[in-house]
Design a protein around this motif. Sequence first.
Motif, PDB file in Angstrom:
ATOM      1  N   GLU A  74     -19.045  19.249 -31.598  1.00 38.83           N
ATOM      2  CA  GLU A  74     -19.165  18.013 -32.321  1.00 38.83           C
ATOM      3  C   GLU A  74     -17.452  17.363 -32.553  1.00 38.83           C
ATOM      4  N   SER A 110     -23.867  18.310 -40.740  1.00 38.38           N
ATOM      5  CA  SER A 110     -24.317  18.472 -39.331  1.00 38.38           C
ATOM      6  C   SER A 110     -25.397  19.121 -38.985  1.00 38.38           C
ATOM      7  N   ASN A 112     -26.303  19.905 -35.779  1.00 38.88           N
ATOM      8  CA  ASN A 112     -25.971  20.750 -34.567  1.00 38.88           C
ATOM      9  C   ASN A 112     -26.116  22.154 -34.743  1.00 38.88           C
TER      10      ASN A 112
END
Length: 141
Positions: A74, A110, A112
């Motif tokens: 990211e 995030s 992710n």
Amino acid sequence: MSYTHTVTIPLSWTEAVELTREVLAGQGFGILSEINVRATFATKLGPEAADAIGDYLILGACNPALASRALAAEPALGALLPCNVVVRRSKDATETIIEAIDPQTMVQLSDNPAVREIADDADTRLRGALAALSAAPTPRA
């Protein structure tokens, strides 16, 4: 959720800064940046502001392997790097406080899964550094 991990150690300011650098290096972190808040306050705000904050150093700690993985997963995470570690001590204190950012704060920003894995690794390393600080002999030779 707290956003830092904190330990208080009975070492002098100089010893605490030196040992903090050592234990971070032992966990694979180098220091990319260093901000002496006391000196900055003295210059910009005057000696009273510097005395009020006391000794206060912000170390920008970076583990290159973790940073590389984080930025690959990211790229915007660069805004949250490096991992800040604060070493601080008020004017009349007999102990020094060391605070490290809790990498889990990245996970909250995030979704992710790779970021979670990297944050877990960074968290383990920073907690290991703080544990080493807590276990340091007192006083240091």
